[in-house]
Scaffold this motif. Structure first.
Motif, PDB file in Angstrom:
ATOM      1  N   VAL A   1       0.837  -1.200   0.000  1.00 45.64           N
ATOM      2  CA  VAL A   1       0.000   0.000   0.000  1.00 45.64           C
ATOM      3  C   VAL A   1       0.872   1.252   0.000  1.00 45.64           C
ATOM      4  CG1 VAL A   1      -1.649   1.338   1.374  1.00 45.64           C
ATOM      5  CG2 VAL A   1      -1.988  -1.122   1.070  1.00 45.64           C
ATOM      6  N   ALA A   2       1.907   1.255   0.833  1.00 46.03           N
ATOM      7  CA  ALA A   2       2.808   2.402   0.884  1.00 46.03           C
ATOM      8  C   ALA A   2       3.512   2.607  -0.457  1.00 46.03           C
ATOM      9  CB  ALA A   2       3.839   2.217   1.995  1.00 46.03           C
ATOM     10  N   HIS A   3       3.936   1.521  -1.093  1.00 46.38           N
ATOM     11  CA  HIS A   3       4.598   1.611  -2.396  1.00 46.38           C
ATOM     12  C   HIS A   3       3.638   2.146  -3.455  1.00 46.38           C
ATOM     13  CE1 HIS A   3       6.257   0.071  -6.224  1.00 46.38           C
ATOM     14  NE2 HIS A   3       7.411   0.396  -5.657  1.00 46.38           N
ATOM     15  N   ARG A   4       2.407   1.661  -3.441  1.00 47.66           N
ATOM     16  CA  ARG A   4       1.411   2.118  -4.405  1.00 47.66           C
ATOM     17  C   ARG A   4       1.110   3.611  -4.212  1.00 47.66           C
ATOM     18  NH1 ARG A   4      -2.308  -1.730  -3.865  1.00 47.66           N
ATOM     19  NH2 ARG A   4      -3.324  -0.696  -2.112  1.00 47.66           N
ATOM     20  N   ASP A   5       0.994   4.046  -2.952  1.00 44.34           N
ATOM     21  CA  ASP A   5       0.741   5.465  -2.677  1.00 44.34           C
ATOM     22  C   ASP A   5       1.911   6.333  -3.126  1.00 44.34           C
ATOM     23  OD1 ASP A   5      -1.727   4.852  -1.630  1.00 44.34           O
ATOM     24  OD2 ASP A   5      -1.054   4.956   0.479  1.00 44.34           O
ATOM     25  N   GLN A   6       3.130   5.854  -2.876  1.00 45.62           N
ATOM     26  CA  GLN A   6       4.317   6.601  -3.296  1.00 45.62           C
ATOM     27  C   GLN A   6       4.382   6.702  -4.815  1.00 45.62           C
ATOM     28  OE1 GLN A   6       6.244   8.210  -1.240  1.00 45.62           O
ATOM     29  NE2 GLN A   6       7.494   9.010  -2.889  1.00 45.62           N
ATOM     30  N   LYS A   7       4.021   5.628  -5.495  1.00 44.32           N
ATOM     31  CA  LYS A   7       4.033   5.621  -6.958  1.00 44.32           C
ATOM     32  C   LYS A   7       2.977   6.588  -7.510  1.00 44.32           C
ATOM     33  CE  LYS A   7       4.464   2.509 -10.803  1.00 44.32           C
ATOM     34  NZ  LYS A   7       4.633   1.154 -11.246  1.00 44.32           N
ATOM     35  N   LYS A   8       1.812   6.636  -6.865  1.00 42.30           N
ATOM     36  CA  LYS A   8       0.768   7.576  -7.281  1.00 42.30           C
ATOM     37  C   LYS A   8       1.245   9.014  -7.127  1.00 42.30           C
ATOM     38  CE  LYS A   8      -3.403   4.910  -6.287  1.00 42.30           C
ATOM     39  NZ  LYS A   8      -4.612   4.849  -5.438  1.00 42.30           N
ATOM     40  N   LYS A   9       1.890   9.312  -6.000  1.00 45.66           N
ATOM     41  CA  LYS A   9       2.401  10.663  -5.755  1.00 45.66           C
ATOM     42  C   LYS A   9       3.464  11.036  -6.779  1.00 45.66           C
ATOM     43  CE  LYS A   9       1.512  10.797  -0.804  1.00 45.66           C
ATOM     44  NZ  LYS A   9       2.124  10.865   0.536  1.00 45.66           N
ATOM     45  N   ASP A  10       4.337  10.086  -7.089  1.00 42.50           N
ATOM     46  CA  ASP A  10       5.391  10.339  -8.061  1.00 42.50           C
ATOM     47  C   ASP A  10       4.801  10.602  -9.443  1.00 42.50           C
ATOM     48  OD1 ASP A  10       8.328  10.357  -8.653  1.00 42.50           O
ATOM     49  OD2 ASP A  10       7.688   8.768 -10.043  1.00 42.50           O
ATOM     50  N   ASN A  11       3.812   9.798  -9.839  1.00 41.98           N
ATOM     51  CA  ASN A  11       3.175   9.995 -11.146  1.00 41.98           C
ATOM     52  C   ASN A  11       2.440  11.328 -11.211  1.00 41.98           C
ATOM     53  OD1 ASN A  11       4.100   7.612 -12.249  1.00 41.98           O
ATOM     54  ND2 ASN A  11       2.318   6.441 -11.618  1.00 41.98           N
ATOM     55  N   LYS A  12       1.815  11.737 -10.107  1.00 46.74           N
ATOM     56  CA  LYS A  12       1.120  13.014 -10.074  1.00 46.74           C
ATOM     57  C   LYS A  12       2.116  14.170 -10.207  1.00 46.74           C
ATOM     58  CE  LYS A  12      -2.230  15.681  -7.467  1.00 46.74           C
ATOM     59  NZ  LYS A  12      -3.112  15.704  -6.291  1.00 46.74           N
ATOM     60  N   ALA A  13       3.237  14.071  -9.499  1.00 48.68           N
ATOM     61  CA  ALA A  13       4.273  15.102  -9.595  1.00 48.68           C
ATOM     62  C   ALA A  13       4.835  15.169 -11.014  1.00 48.68           C
ATOM     63  CB  ALA A  13       5.385  14.822  -8.599  1.00 48.68           C
TER      64      ALA A  13
END
Length: 80
Positions: A14-26
Motif C-alpha cells: 500500500v505504501a509503495h502504491r501510494d508513493q508511486k501515485k504521488k510520483d506519477n502526479k508530480a
C-alpha cells in the motif's frame, strides 16, 4: 523509487502504491508546466526525481551565464 520486494507485506504494498501515485502526479504536473522545447528534454524521464534532475542541470549556471541568456532573450524580444 525503490522496487517492491516479492515478499512484501500488505502495508508495504500500500505504501509503495501510494508513493508511486504521488510520483506519477508530480511527474504529470511537471509535464503540464513545460513548453514543447523543454518537454523534449524530459520526455524520457520516468520519475519526478529524474525529471527534476534533468531540469535543474539544464537550467543550472552561474550568474554570468544567466545574464548572457537574459540579454539574448531581451534582444529577441526587442526584435519582435
Amino acid at each position: 523509487m525503490s522496487a517492491l520486494a516479492t515478499n512484501a507485506t500488505e502495508a508495504q504494498r500500500v505504501a509503495h502504491r501510494d508513493q508511486k501515485k504521488k510520483d506519477n502526479k508530480a511527474l504529470y504536473l511537471i509535464h503540464q508546466g513545460m513548453n514543447d522545447e523543454t518537454f523534449e528534454q524530459i520526455d524520457g524521464a520516468t520519475t519526478a526525481s529524474e525529471t527534476w534532475t534533468i531540469l535543474s542541470t539544464s537550467y543550472k549556471g552561474d550568474d554570468k551565464i544567466k545574464r548572457v541568456r537574459l540579454q539574448t532573450l531581451r534582444c529577441q524580444y526587442e526584435l519582435l
